[in-house]
Motif scaffolding. Structure first.
Motif, PDB file in Angstrom:
ATOM      1  N   GLU A  28       0.807  -1.226   0.000  1.00 60.89           N
ATOM      2  CA  GLU A  28       0.000   0.000   0.000  1.00 60.89           C
ATOM      3  C   GLU A  28       0.843   1.280   0.000  1.00 60.89           C
ATOM      4  O   GLU A  28       0.313   2.378  -0.023  1.00 60.89           O
ATOM      5  CB  GLU A  28      -0.954   0.031   1.202  1.00 60.89           C
ATOM      6  N   HIS A  29       2.166   1.131   0.003  1.00 56.92           N
ATOM      7  CA  HIS A  29       3.050   2.288   0.027  1.00 56.92           C
ATOM      8  C   HIS A  29       3.248   2.841  -1.381  1.00 56.92           C
ATOM      9  O   HIS A  29       3.670   2.118  -2.292  1.00 56.92           O
ATOM     10  CB  HIS A  29       4.415   1.917   0.627  1.00 56.92           C
ATOM     11  N   ASN A  30       3.002   4.146  -1.554  1.00 56.18           N
ATOM     12  CA  ASN A  30       3.194   4.713  -2.890  1.00 56.18           C
ATOM     13  C   ASN A  30       4.553   5.377  -3.059  1.00 56.18           C
ATOM     14  O   ASN A  30       4.923   5.771  -4.155  1.00 56.18           O
ATOM     15  CB  ASN A  30       2.065   5.693  -3.229  1.00 56.18           C
ATOM     16  N   ARG A  31       5.299   5.498  -1.973  1.00 52.79           N
ATOM     17  CA  ARG A  31       6.622   6.110  -2.059  1.00 52.79           C
ATOM     18  C   ARG A  31       7.711   5.050  -1.927  1.00 52.79           C
ATOM     19  O   ARG A  31       7.651   4.212  -1.028  1.00 52.79           O
ATOM     20  CB  ARG A  31       6.781   7.176  -0.976  1.00 52.79           C
ATOM     21  N   LEU A  32       8.677   5.116  -2.819  1.00 53.75           N
ATOM     22  CA  LEU A  32       9.753   4.127  -2.836  1.00 53.75           C
ATOM     23  C   LEU A  32      11.075   4.851  -3.013  1.00 53.75           C
ATOM     24  O   LEU A  32      11.182   5.793  -3.799  1.00 53.75           O
ATOM     25  CB  LEU A  32       9.534   3.118  -3.973  1.00 53.75           C
ATOM     26  N   TYR A  33      12.092   4.412  -2.274  1.00 53.97           N
ATOM     27  CA  TYR A  33      13.396   5.072  -2.253  1.00 53.97           C
ATOM     28  C   TYR A  33      14.505   4.046  -2.467  1.00 53.97           C
ATOM     29  O   TYR A  33      14.405   2.910  -2.029  1.00 53.97           O
ATOM     30  CB  TYR A  33      13.660   5.741  -0.897  1.00 53.97           C
ATOM     31  N   TRP A  34      15.576   4.508  -3.072  1.00 59.67           N
ATOM     32  CA  TRP A  34      16.811   3.738  -3.144  1.00 59.67           C
ATOM     33  C   TRP A  34      17.907   4.519  -2.423  1.00 59.67           C
ATOM     34  O   TRP A  34      18.037   5.744  -2.613  1.00 59.67           O
ATOM     35  CB  TRP A  34      17.232   3.493  -4.592  1.00 59.67           C
ATOM     36  N   TYR A  35      18.658   3.796  -1.610  1.00 61.29           N
ATOM     37  CA  TYR A  35      19.807   4.355  -0.905  1.00 61.29           C
ATOM     38  C   TYR A  35      21.013   3.457  -1.166  1.00 61.29           C
ATOM     39  O   TYR A  35      20.878   2.274  -1.461  1.00 61.29           O
ATOM     40  CB  TYR A  35      19.551   4.393   0.613  1.00 61.29           C
ATOM     41  N   ARG A  36      22.170   4.022  -0.977  1.00 59.18           N
ATOM     42  CA  ARG A  36      23.406   3.250  -1.059  1.00 59.18           C
ATOM     43  C   ARG A  36      24.169   3.432   0.243  1.00 59.18           C
ATOM     44  O   ARG A  36      24.240   4.556   0.777  1.00 59.18           O
ATOM     45  CB  ARG A  36      24.278   3.720  -2.232  1.00 59.18           C
ATOM     46  N   GLN A  37      24.749   2.347   0.731  1.00 57.58           N
ATOM     47  CA  GLN A  37      25.491   2.399   1.982  1.00 57.58           C
ATOM     48  C   GLN A  37      26.831   1.706   1.818  1.00 57.58           C
ATOM     49  O   GLN A  37      26.889   0.537   1.419  1.00 57.58           O
ATOM     50  CB  GLN A  37      24.704   1.731   3.116  1.00 57.58           C
ATOM     51  N   THR A  38      27.895   2.421   2.133  1.00 60.38           N
ATOM     52  CA  THR A  38      29.231   1.823   2.136  1.00 60.38           C
ATOM     53  C   THR A  38      29.653   1.571   3.578  1.00 60.38           C
ATOM     54  O   THR A  38      29.054   2.104   4.521  1.00 60.38           O
ATOM     55  CB  THR A  38      30.249   2.717   1.420  1.00 60.38           C
ATOM     56  N   LEU A  39      30.688   0.777   3.732  1.00 57.33           N
ATOM     57  CA  LEU A  39      31.104   0.320   5.057  1.00 57.33           C
ATOM     58  C   LEU A  39      31.422   1.483   5.987  1.00 57.33           C
ATOM     59  O   LEU A  39      32.163   2.396   5.624  1.00 57.33           O
ATOM     60  CB  LEU A  39      32.339  -0.578   4.906  1.00 57.33           C
ATOM     61  N   GLY A  40      30.814   1.457   7.152  1.00 55.78           N
ATOM     62  CA  GLY A  40      31.104   2.471   8.149  1.00 55.78           C
ATOM     63  C   GLY A  40      30.380   3.794   7.942  1.00 55.78           C
ATOM     64  O   GLY A  40      30.621   4.760   8.676  1.00 55.78           O
TER      65      GLY A  40
END
Lengths: 113, 112
Positions: A28-40
């Motif tokens: 039911e969520h209309n908002r979607l995000y992509w994130y990137r995470q590097t170590l630390g």
């Protein structure tokens, strides 16, 4: 299961290859995000969809990166001509409202060799 | 770029003790959220505090927000070994679409 799911969980690829990741948000969520995470580090915003419309892209999202959300449901993130610097955890999240809590998937860990 | 800074960067305590983690941010916000991340896993939402709220509780968690100082704190009471994880604050900036801006995180170790 009604959480955010991401596929694959892990991906090892050779430099120069293309990779594609998939995210299925909470239905039911209309908002979607992509994130990137590097170590630390904490997650860094890449891009955001409201329904099928991509409304914001970070400067981190070079022209080798493309994201889609056809029909406003699942989303894909493609990286073309991967580089070693692309190695990171790619996290997808979804939310119901603009300022609501975001729910994250388990992430896709990309290793470029 | 990351907006927030958490303090301390690492915290080690004995089981049963309280853990206090601080977060500062730079711009005006709609809300501030705290997340937990176990090693190599996704983020789990803990608590959201709105800009017009000063304190919020959820189980063993207590969050405060001081918008005049642009800071927040997360208190975990009666810590357990299972609380061992990285903790992140994330701010939802005023006027932003929906994205969150995260700090670098705090590594909490709870010794049994």
């Amino acid at each position: 299961d009604t959480g955010v799911s991401q596929d694959p969980r892990h991906k090892i690829t050779k430099r120069g290859q293309n990779v594609t990741f998939r995210c299925d948000p909470i239905s039911e969520h209309n908002r979607l995000y992509w994130y990137r995470q590097t170590l630390g580090q904490g997650p860094e915003f890449l891009t955001y969809f409201q329904n099928e419309a991509q409304l914001e892209k970070s400067r981190l999202l070079s022209d080798r990166f493309s994201a889609e959300r056809p029909k406003g449901s699942f989303s894909t993130l493609e990286i073309q001509r991967t580089e070693q610097g692309d190695s990171a955890m790619y996290l997808c999240a979804s939310s119901l409202d603009r300022a609501a809590e975001a729910f994250f998937g388990q992430g896709t860990r990309l290793t470029v060799v | 770029s990351q907006q927030g800074e958490e303090d301390p960067q690492a915290l080690s305590i004995q089981e049963g003790e309280n853990a206090t983690m601080n977060c500062s941010y730079k711009t005006s916000i709609n809300n501030l959220q705290w997340y937990r991340q176990n090693s190599g896993r996704g983020l789990v939402h803990l608590i959201l505090i709105r800009s017009n709220e000063r304190e919020k509780h959820s189980g063993r968690l207590r969050v405060t927000l001081d918008t005049s100082k642009k800071s927040s704190s997360l208190l975990i009471t009666a810590s357990r070994a299972a609380d061992t994880a990285s903790y992140f604050c994330a701010s939802h900036q005023l006027g932003a679409n929906s994205k969150l801006t995260f700090g670098k995180g705090i590594t909490l170790s709870v010794r049994p």
